[in-house]
Structure formats: structure tokens, C-alpha cells
Design a protein around this motif. Structure first.
Motif, PDB file in Angstrom:
ATOM      1  N   UNK A 133       3.411 -17.400  27.807  1.00 51.79           N
ATOM      2  CA  UNK A 133       4.165 -17.613  26.570  1.00 51.79           C
ATOM      3  C   UNK A 133       4.884 -18.953  26.602  1.00 51.79           C
ATOM      4  N   UNK A 134       5.039 -19.556  25.440  1.00 54.23           N
ATOM      5  CA  UNK A 134       5.781 -20.814  25.346  1.00 54.23           C
ATOM      6  C   UNK A 134       7.251 -20.583  25.676  1.00 54.23           C
ATOM      7  N   UNK A 135       7.780 -19.458  25.165  1.00 60.11           N
ATOM      8  CA  UNK A 135       9.186 -19.097  25.385  1.00 60.11           C
ATOM      9  C   UNK A 135       9.280 -17.585  25.573  1.00 60.11           C
ATOM     10  N   UNK A 136      10.138 -17.169  26.486  1.00 60.60           N
ATOM     11  CA  UNK A 136      10.546 -15.770  26.604  1.00 60.60           C
ATOM     12  C   UNK A 136      11.988 -15.695  26.122  1.00 60.60           C
ATOM     13  N   UNK A 137      12.225 -14.957  25.040  1.00 56.89           N
ATOM     14  CA  UNK A 137      13.584 -14.814  24.511  1.00 56.89           C
ATOM     15  C   UNK A 137      14.061 -13.414  24.833  1.00 56.89           C
ATOM     16  N   UNK A 138      15.125 -13.293  25.628  1.00 60.01           N
ATOM     17  CA  UNK A 138      15.515 -11.979  26.132  1.00 60.01           C
ATOM     18  C   UNK A 138      16.992 -11.944  26.478  1.00 60.01           C
ATOM     19  N   UNK A 139      17.512 -10.715  26.634  1.00 58.79           N
ATOM     20  CA  UNK A 139      18.880 -10.566  27.115  1.00 58.79           C
ATOM     21  C   UNK A 139      18.890 -10.496  28.639  1.00 58.79           C
ATOM     22  N   UNK A 140      20.064 -10.368  29.199  1.00 59.10           N
ATOM     23  CA  UNK A 140      20.219 -10.455  30.651  1.00 59.10           C
ATOM     24  C   UNK A 140      19.489  -9.343  31.390  1.00 59.10           C
ATOM     25  N   UNK A 141      19.599  -8.110  30.907  1.00 60.02           N
ATOM     26  CA  UNK A 141      18.940  -6.993  31.589  1.00 60.02           C
ATOM     27  C   UNK A 141      17.424  -7.144  31.562  1.00 60.02           C
ATOM     28  N   UNK A 142      16.901  -7.609  30.442  1.00 54.32           N
ATOM     29  CA  UNK A 142      15.457  -7.810  30.326  1.00 54.32           C
ATOM     30  C   UNK A 142      14.962  -8.898  31.277  1.00 54.32           C
ATOM     31  N   UNK A 143      15.722  -9.968  31.390  1.00 57.56           N
ATOM     32  CA  UNK A 143      15.337 -11.050  32.306  1.00 57.56           C
ATOM     33  C   UNK A 143      15.415 -10.592  33.748  1.00 57.56           C
ATOM     34  N   UNK A 144      16.431  -9.828  34.091  1.00 55.83           N
ATOM     35  CA  UNK A 144      16.516  -9.291  35.444  1.00 55.83           C
ATOM     36  C   UNK A 144      15.299  -8.433  35.765  1.00 55.83           C
ATOM     37  N   UNK A 145      14.862  -7.633  34.798  1.00 55.81           N
ATOM     38  CA  UNK A 145      13.686  -6.797  35.010  1.00 55.81           C
ATOM     39  C   UNK A 145      12.438  -7.648  35.219  1.00 55.81           C
ATOM     40  N   UNK A 146      12.273  -8.706  34.422  1.00 59.42           N
ATOM     41  CA  UNK A 146      11.108  -9.580  34.564  1.00 59.42           C
ATOM     42  C   UNK A 146      11.141 -10.354  35.881  1.00 59.42           C
ATOM     43  N   UNK A 147      12.330 -10.483  36.454  1.00 59.54           N
ATOM     44  CA  UNK A 147      12.455 -11.128  37.761  1.00 59.54           C
ATOM     45  C   UNK A 147      12.238 -10.135  38.904  1.00 59.54           C
ATOM     46  N   UNK A 148      11.947  -8.878  38.560  1.00 55.39           N
ATOM     47  CA  UNK A 148      11.676  -7.870  39.574  1.00 55.39           C
ATOM     48  C   UNK A 148      12.909  -7.179  40.103  1.00 55.39           C
ATOM     49  N   UNK A 149      14.013  -7.287  39.358  1.00 52.80           N
ATOM     50  CA  UNK A 149      15.263  -6.675  39.782  1.00 52.80           C
ATOM     51  C   UNK A 149      15.600  -5.502  38.873  1.00 52.80           C
ATOM     52  N   UNK A 150      16.661  -4.786  39.205  1.00 50.95           N
ATOM     53  CA  UNK A 150      17.139  -3.696  38.359  1.00 50.95           C
ATOM     54  C   UNK A 150      18.030  -4.284  37.285  1.00 50.95           C
ATOM     55  N   UNK A 151      17.503  -4.336  36.052  1.00 47.09           N
ATOM     56  CA  UNK A 151      18.264  -4.941  34.965  1.00 47.09           C
ATOM     57  C   UNK A 151      19.334  -4.058  34.385  1.00 47.09           C
ATOM     58  N   UNK A 152      19.342  -2.763  34.730  1.00 38.30           N
ATOM     59  CA  UNK A 152      20.362  -1.835  34.251  1.00 38.30           C
ATOM     60  C   UNK A 152      20.483  -1.863  32.739  1.00 38.30           C
ATOM     61  N   UNK A 176       5.788 -16.667  21.463  1.00 39.58           N
ATOM     62  CA  UNK A 176       7.071 -16.234  22.023  1.00 39.58           C
ATOM     63  C   UNK A 176       6.983 -14.757  22.375  1.00 39.58           C
ATOM     64  N   UNK A 177       7.450 -14.424  23.559  1.00 32.26           N
ATOM     65  CA  UNK A 177       7.531 -13.031  24.009  1.00 32.26           C
ATOM     66  C   UNK A 177       8.971 -12.556  23.941  1.00 32.26           C
ATOM     67  N   UNK A 178       9.179 -11.436  23.252  1.00 31.80           N
ATOM     68  CA  UNK A 178      10.469 -10.754  23.241  1.00 31.80           C
ATOM     69  C   UNK A 178      10.274  -9.417  23.948  1.00 31.80           C
ATOM     70  N   UNK A 179      10.668  -9.323  25.231  1.00 36.23           N
ATOM     71  CA  UNK A 179      10.395  -8.124  26.038  1.00 36.23           C
ATOM     72  C   UNK A 179      11.455  -7.047  25.852  1.00 36.23           C
ATOM     73  N   UNK A 180      11.569  -6.533  24.651  1.00 41.40           N
ATOM     74  CA  UNK A 180      12.640  -5.591  24.311  1.00 41.40           C
ATOM     75  C   UNK A 180      12.646  -4.398  25.265  1.00 41.40           C
ATOM     76  N   UNK A 181      13.792  -4.160  25.875  1.00 37.32           N
ATOM     77  CA  UNK A 181      14.010  -3.014  26.774  1.00 37.32           C
ATOM     78  C   UNK A 181      13.130  -3.036  28.013  1.00 37.32           C
TER      79      UNK A 181
END
Length: 266
Positions: free
Chosen positions: A117-136, A93-98
Motif C-alpha cells: 500500500x502507498x499509505x497505511x492509515x491507522x490508530x495506535x492499537x492497529x499499528x501495534x498489531x501490524x508490528x506483531x505486538x498486542x495492540x490492546x 491506502x489500507x485502513x486496517x480497522x480493528x
């Protein structure tokens, strides 16, 4: 797909099998993470030495990688561990903190995603960043709602062939196609440092026993969220809530409170 009877059986299985979870996590949450895993019946280990991490990764039932207090030394340990997990087909599991807040950790998270990773567990801003967007992001905290990041979660899941467990007021689990919404939880969970990081460790523990990472994520998120609801019903004080949360995490498999599960397939 994910129902109360399956949830109950998986909680029992974690207790019975006591999966060994190798936690490469951040310095702030080591103690809480270990205690949360013990509370649900899993077995935590925090092995970080380069000389040991490969051998231990081969022994573990599951691996957690959390980049919260990332250092050069720790990043190398993480590389060694995820490469080993990929070779041994150990769930991790990946937790991409900040992610999105700082370039070094963001780029490192993109590197780790290539190891599936089997699972990525993250909040909304982190997921936006991993999608290549500005997660703010505001440090490790999200400035966006989980609803706002759901499409990005589906994109990340599809692109990296993983499951995304997106946490927020409503939690979402998606593999890019199917989506489950989970509406349990309490705002009190956001007031105790490390609950999200510990939740990621719970996801790893459930990955060791569940039939799929998707179901594992649903079970872990539900376990933490329902325990949080029950703890918040007993106290609104943060210190006593943290203690009550630990108790409810341990007691939930025994008291049939899984009937409180609020889950729907979208």
C-alpha cells in the motif's frame, strides 16, 4: 518538507483535478465517506462487484481498502482491486480497522500489506498489531496513544516499504526514517462515527495529486484536523459538529486557514 504553501496548493489541486477514489470500505461509513470526498472536491465511487472491481480499479485515480465490516465476498473484491492497483501502479491506502482485535481481519491485513500500500492509515492499537505486538484494541478504537505506537509505526513503514499515517492526539506520518508530527485536531472528531475511515479516503484522494504518498498523508491529515478544529469552535453538539465539519472541509481551501497548520519534523 511539508509547509503551509504546499498544503494550500494540494488542497486546490484536489479541487481542480477531482480525483476518482475507488472506495472498498465498510458498511457503516459509506455515506459519510462519499460526502467527505465530495466536500474536498474528490469524486467517490463504491464499486464492489467482483465482475466490475478490476475494470474500475483500472479507471480510478486512487484506491481505498477499509476492512471495517469485512466479509468473504468483500475480501475477494479487495484482493482483486489491490492486485490491479499493484499492476497499474495506482496509489492505494489500507485502513486496517480493528486489526489485532480479531484473527481473520488481522491475517487478511497482513496479506494485503504484501501488495505494498502507498499509505497505511491507522490508530495506535492497529499499528501495534501490524508490528506483531498486542495492540490492546477495544473493537475499532485504540487503547494506546499515538506516542506509544510511534516506534511500531516506523517499523511497519520500513518492513513493508510504505508510509504510515498514525492518528491520535498527535498525528504522525513516517516512512520509517523521516517523521512529521501534526498537532491539529479536536476530540470532537472521535465522537462522530466514520471520521477516521473517511480520513483514509482523503489520504487516497491526496495520493492521486501529491508528489509523494508521504506528503499526501500529511496534507490529508492536516485538512481533516484543521477542519475539525474550526468546526469544534462553532459547536460542541455532536450533530451540528458533523454538519459543521463537512462545511469546513469544503471551505478550508478557500479561506487560507492553512496558516493554522501545526507541523514539525522530528
Amino acid at each position: 518538507m511539508f509547509q503551509s504553501d504546499l498544503f494550500q496548493s494540494l488542497m486546490q489541486e484536489v479541487n481542480q483535478k477531482a480525483p476518482l477514489v475507488h472506495c472498498l470500505t465498510n458498511d457503516v461509513v459509506v455515506n459519510l465517506t462519499a460526502n467527505v470526498l465530495l466536500a474536498i472536491g474528490a469524486s467517490p465511487a463504491m464499486v464492489v462487484a467482483h465482475e466490475e472491481v478490476v475494470d474500475f480499479a483500472k479507471l480510478a485515480s486512487a484506491l481505498l481498502v477499509n476492512v471495517g465490516t469485512l466479509t468473504t465476498y468483500q475480501s475477494q473484491a479487495m484482493r482483486l482491486a489491490v492486485k490491479t492497483a499493484e499492476q497499474t501502479k495506482t496509489p492505494w491506502v489500507l485502513d486496517p480497522v480493528a486489526a489485532g482485535a480479531l484473527n481473520y481481519r488481522t491475517n487478511f491485513c497482513f496479506e494485503l500489506l504484501t501488495y505494498r500500500p502507498s499509505v497505511v492509515r491507522a490508530n495506535a492499537s492497529e499499528i501495534e498489531a501490524l508490528a506483531g505486538k498486542n495492540g490492546l484494541a477495544k473493537g475499532a478504537d485504540s487503547t494506546l496513544s499515538s506516542d506509544q505506537a510511534l516506534e511500531s509505526a516506523k517499523f511497519v513503514a520500513q518492513k513493508y516499504q510504505t508510509v504510515v499515517a498514525l492518528t491520535g492526539q498527535t498525528d504522525y506520518v513516517t516512512d520509517g526514517n523521516q517523521v512529521v508530527a501534526l498537532d491539529n485536531g479536536s476530540v470532537q472528531l472521535t465522537k462522530v462515527t466514520g471520521t477516521g475511515c473517511s480520513l483514509s479516503a482523503m489520504v487516497a484522494a491526496y495520493c492521486a495529486v501529491a508528489p509523494t504518498p508521504f506528503i499526501a498523508a500529511c496534507a490529508a491529515l492536516s485538512h481533516m484536523a484543521i477542519a475539525g478544529e474550526l468546526a469544534a469552535a462553532k459547536t460542541q453538539a455532536i450533530g451540528s459538529f458533523a454538519v459543521a465539519l463537512m462545511d469546513e472541509l469544503q471551505l478550508l481551501p478557500q479561506n487560507n486557514q492553512q496558516r493554522l497548520l501545526k507541523c514539525q519534523t522530528l
